[in-house]
Write a protein that holds these residues in place. Sequence first.
Motif, PDB file in Angstrom:
ATOM      1  N   ARG A   1       0.191  -1.637  -0.188  1.00 25.43           N
ATOM      2  CA  ARG A   1       0.227   0.008  -0.231  1.00 25.43           C
ATOM      3  C   ARG A   1       1.171   1.099  -0.026  1.00 25.43           C
ATOM      4  O   ARG A   1       0.167   2.412  -0.263  1.00 25.43           O
ATOM      5  CB  ARG A   1      -0.342   0.068   0.832  1.00 25.43           C
ATOM      6  N   GLY A   2       1.893   1.344   0.208  1.00 27.87           N
ATOM      7  CA  GLY A   2       3.084   2.255   0.832  1.00 27.87           C
ATOM      8  C   GLY A   2       3.616   2.148  -0.102  1.00 27.87           C
ATOM      9  O   GLY A   2       4.684   3.137  -0.263  1.00 27.87           O
ATOM     10  N   ASN A   3       3.891   1.512  -1.474  1.00 22.63           N
ATOM     11  CA  ASN A   3       4.318   1.290  -2.417  1.00 22.63           C
ATOM     12  C   ASN A   3       6.066   1.484  -2.193  1.00 22.63           C
ATOM     13  O   ASN A   3       6.605   0.834  -1.235  1.00 22.63           O
ATOM     14  CB  ASN A   3       4.469   2.033  -3.675  1.00 22.63           C
ATOM     15  N   VAL A   4       6.749   1.947  -3.449  1.00 25.96           N
ATOM     16  CA  VAL A   4       8.534   1.828  -2.941  1.00 25.96           C
ATOM     17  C   VAL A   4       8.526   2.239  -1.549  1.00 25.96           C
ATOM     18  O   VAL A   4      10.072   1.724  -1.477  1.00 25.96           O
ATOM     19  CB  VAL A   4       9.209   2.757  -4.563  1.00 25.96           C
ATOM     20  N   ARG A   5       7.906   3.530  -1.055  1.00 28.59           N
ATOM     21  CA  ARG A   5       8.631   4.092  -0.088  1.00 28.59           C
ATOM     22  C   ARG A   5       8.418   2.669   1.331  1.00 28.59           C
ATOM     23  O   ARG A   5       9.938   2.619   1.927  1.00 28.59           O
ATOM     24  CB  ARG A   5       7.630   5.351   0.675  1.00 28.59           C
TER      25      ARG A   5
ATOM     26  N   GLN B   1     -11.539  -5.632  -1.525  1.00 26.40           N
ATOM     27  CA  GLN B   1      -9.573  -5.851  -1.685  1.00 26.40           C
ATOM     28  C   GLN B   1      -9.929  -6.430  -2.791  1.00 26.40           C
ATOM     29  O   GLN B   1      -9.187  -6.208  -3.576  1.00 26.40           O
ATOM     30  CB  GLN B   1      -9.490  -6.667  -0.472  1.00 26.40           C
ATOM     31  N   LYS B   2     -10.061  -7.477  -3.611  1.00 26.84           N
ATOM     32  CA  LYS B   2     -10.349  -8.354  -4.888  1.00 26.84           C
ATOM     33  C   LYS B   2     -10.051  -7.398  -5.361  1.00 26.84           C
ATOM     34  O   LYS B   2      -9.793  -8.041  -6.344  1.00 26.84           O
ATOM     35  CB  LYS B   2     -10.756  -9.731  -4.312  1.00 26.84           C
ATOM     36  N   ALA B   3     -11.238  -6.590  -5.406  1.00 28.59           N
ATOM     37  CA  ALA B   3     -10.986  -5.711  -6.907  1.00 28.59           C
ATOM     38  C   ALA B   3      -9.896  -4.856  -7.211  1.00 28.59           C
ATOM     39  O   ALA B   3     -10.205  -4.527  -8.269  1.00 28.59           O
ATOM     40  CB  ALA B   3     -12.805  -5.082  -6.941  1.00 28.59           C
ATOM     41  N   LEU B   4     -10.085  -4.359  -5.989  1.00 32.95           N
ATOM     42  CA  LEU B   4      -8.735  -3.451  -5.709  1.00 32.95           C
ATOM     43  C   LEU B   4      -7.611  -4.460  -6.518  1.00 32.95           C
ATOM     44  O   LEU B   4      -6.108  -2.995  -7.232  1.00 32.95           O
ATOM     45  CB  LEU B   4      -8.144  -2.748  -4.488  1.00 32.95           C
ATOM     46  N   SER B   5      -7.104  -5.090  -6.812  1.00 30.58           N
ATOM     47  CA  SER B   5      -5.834  -6.197  -6.379  1.00 30.58           C
ATOM     48  C   SER B   5      -6.171  -6.391  -8.119  1.00 30.58           C
ATOM     49  O   SER B   5      -5.113  -6.833  -7.968  1.00 30.58           O
ATOM     50  CB  SER B   5      -5.617  -7.556  -5.432  1.00 30.58           C
TER      51      SER B   5
ATOM     52  N   GLU C   1      -8.714   5.398 -12.459  1.00 28.28           N
ATOM     53  CA  GLU C   1      -9.008   4.398 -13.184  1.00 28.28           C
ATOM     54  C   GLU C   1      -9.692   3.079 -13.152  1.00 28.28           C
ATOM     55  O   GLU C   1     -10.420   2.423 -13.173  1.00 28.28           O
ATOM     56  CB  GLU C   1      -8.329   4.278 -14.536  1.00 28.28           C
ATOM     57  N   GLY C   2      -8.349   2.112 -12.351  1.00 27.91           N
ATOM     58  CA  GLY C   2      -8.908   0.524 -12.133  1.00 27.91           C
ATOM     59  C   GLY C   2      -9.934   1.332 -10.082  1.00 27.91           C
ATOM     60  O   GLY C   2     -10.777   0.143 -10.181  1.00 27.91           O
ATOM     61  N   LYS C   3      -9.924   2.226  -9.860  1.00 29.77           N
ATOM     62  CA  LYS C   3     -11.235   2.669  -9.315  1.00 29.77           C
ATOM     63  C   LYS C   3     -13.028   2.566  -9.787  1.00 29.77           C
ATOM     64  O   LYS C   3     -13.680   1.764  -9.480  1.00 29.77           O
ATOM     65  CB  LYS C   3     -11.056   3.774  -8.039  1.00 29.77           C
ATOM     66  N   ARG C   4     -11.815   3.360 -10.830  1.00 26.13           N
ATOM     67  CA  ARG C   4     -14.030   2.875 -12.037  1.00 26.13           C
ATOM     68  C   ARG C   4     -14.162   2.048 -12.025  1.00 26.13           C
ATOM     69  O   ARG C   4     -15.357   1.848 -11.729  1.00 26.13           O
ATOM     70  CB  ARG C   4     -14.063   4.031 -12.951  1.00 26.13           C
ATOM     71  N   ARG C   5     -13.297   1.106 -12.545  1.00 24.08           N
ATOM     72  CA  ARG C   5     -13.250  -0.135 -12.886  1.00 24.08           C
ATOM     73  C   ARG C   5     -13.742  -1.183 -11.869  1.00 24.08           C
ATOM     74  O   ARG C   5     -14.488  -2.010 -12.374  1.00 24.08           O
ATOM     75  CB  ARG C   5     -12.641  -0.419 -13.610  1.00 24.08           C
ATOM     76  N   ALA C   6     -13.177  -0.763 -10.862  1.00 24.07           N
ATOM     77  CA  ALA C   6     -13.609  -1.737  -9.478  1.00 24.07           C
ATOM     78  C   ALA C   6     -15.277  -1.177  -8.954  1.00 24.07           C
ATOM     79  O   ALA C   6     -15.694  -2.712  -8.928  1.00 24.07           O
ATOM     80  CB  ALA C   6     -12.594  -1.897  -8.612  1.00 24.07           C
ATOM     81  N   ALA C   7     -15.064  -0.069  -9.021  1.00 21.72           N
ATOM     82  CA  ALA C   7     -16.432   0.508  -8.696  1.00 21.72           C
ATOM     83  C   ALA C   7     -17.509  -0.910  -9.964  1.00 21.72           C
ATOM     84  O   ALA C   7     -18.904  -1.068  -9.732  1.00 21.72           O
ATOM     85  CB  ALA C   7     -16.533   1.432  -8.507  1.00 21.72           C
ATOM     86  N   MET C   8     -17.420   0.039 -10.832  1.00 24.35           N
ATOM     87  CA  MET C   8     -17.874  -0.591 -12.018  1.00 24.35           C
ATOM     88  C   MET C   8     -18.216  -2.566 -12.312  1.00 24.35           C
ATOM     89  O   MET C   8     -20.009  -2.727 -12.322  1.00 24.35           O
ATOM     90  CB  MET C   8     -17.463  -0.839 -13.254  1.00 24.35           C
TER      91      MET C   8
END
Length: 584
Positions: free
Chosen positions: A486-490, A547-551, A558-565
């Motif tokens: 969740r915190g990516n490269v950092r 959580q699954k949709a986000l993964s 764009e990912g959140k938009r598709r996950a919501a859809m």
Amino acid sequence: MNFDLCSIQDIVQKYADIISQVSGVDVEVVDKKLYRIAGTGLYAGNVNQDMSSEGYVYRHILNTGETKIIYNPGEDPLCFNCPNCSNCQETIEISMPIKIHEEIIGIIGLVGSSKDQRDLILKNEKLYLEFVNQIAYFIAAKVLELKERENNLSIIAILESVIDYMNQGVLILGKGNIITICNESAKQQLGISMLKGKTMQIIYTGDELNNTSEYKMIIDNKEVFIMGEVYPFGLRNDQYTSIVIFKTVKTIHSDLYEMMATHKAVDAKNIIGSSEETKKLKSNIKKVAGSNSTVLITGESGTGKEMVARAIWQQSERRNQKFVAVNCAAIPETLLESELFGYVKGAFSGADPKGRIGKFELANQGIIFLDEIGDMPIYLQAKLLRVLQERTITRIGSNQVIPIDVRVIAATNKDLKAMIGTKKFREDLYYRLNVIPISIKPLRERRDDIEELTGYFVKRYSYLLNKPFSHIERSTMEKLKNHMWRGNVRELENTVEFMVNMMESDGILNDRTLPMDFFENIPKSVAINNNSNMITPLRELEFREIQKALSIFGDTTEGKRRAAMSLGISLTTFYRRLEEMLNK
């Protein structure tokens, strides 16, 4: 003080000739060392001769400082030791000291060598004394004038030497603002190699910053803005009327930048990762670097948005200019405007009385990086839009419009389009910033980079912590590659730093070196329940599917938009559920 008649010997000879012509007698002038400086008649052929062996009267005058008249040369007690005492050809002699501030610098001698000359002097003795006294004064004045000129030249030479060592520009002006003296710093800052003798204009802009005044200087039709002061000398001397001590605004910007900048030079090739997403990112950086258009970098926190901005800078034509980074979220809203645009002395209550140069002005000719642009207050967004459109800024408290040439790169981890819908971000500013969009994928969507990044951080921190490294166990590496990050490269960097600190003397990184919270990707209440006899609450099932949709679709806008859809809910509801999940 060393006053020397030899320095004006030609002038002294002319005065001797004048005295001789007016008085009708021979004249000689000696200096304080008893050398004949000038002579007429009998003495004309013996100029520059040493008189110390016979100048007994002159020596007496040097000791007493008084005028002496010898009415009977050869018979006066002062003549007894003179080698020419018994056959002296002189009939009368007037000797008068030449003085400067009571210091005797020479002697004028009027010498009669005939009865007629003696009678002439005796007849007009008072007149002769006044005349010779006036000539002595003229000679002393000439010597003093020369000495003062030499002193002035010496002072000026010392002044020139001193100002040449100053890092500030220095111009000494004469009447009509003609430059009479300048130092090397002034030439370099103004970019003009020949300043001496040029006429300049200097106009006060009305702004004061850093406890100094701002002026517009015009030389050879070239306009330069400087910060400094003009000091009048108050002398009655047309050659030296005032002095200007300054730094150009450009030089001040460079000095401030040197103090503030971290100088992290990043090239696209320095961005670690060989996944298809990272290769595409590096390619896009190279494509947009040569442009002057604004760039909007989007990506989750910790993905390296500033690194991408610096990479664009390093591959652009502005690489030798300034890169100024501003975190809009880290600066209080009330201070952000002054931080960006600067302010002059007395601009507002509580302001630094010195004034301050803003980040836009500091970045002139270079790049300004506006990180966390989504946190900029709405009123300031309007001012930023105006700056982008008009390419000018105005310091707070000033009426002066300053043209700037700055490329803007903005970055955010927020969904600006959603913020436009809630009136928290201006739509016109969004499109003005989003000319060149660059999206950085989260680390979980470019897992092929994880092993390479881990190796880089392990090498870095094992060196910094002076801990020998052997290898990382494959099972541990697989866990790192499958982590959600969740915190990516950092977050990955922090995790690796922790692991190296926990590493044993064998230099092996394994599961025991991982942080305790490594697997806490989702709230504990959302953990998978494998007991078929237990009922899972609907809220937990909902969170699990989010959580699954986000993964699957990713954590980008764009990912959140598709996950919501895919979940069959609106984007607004999706954001609300996501916020509830993260705050649980």
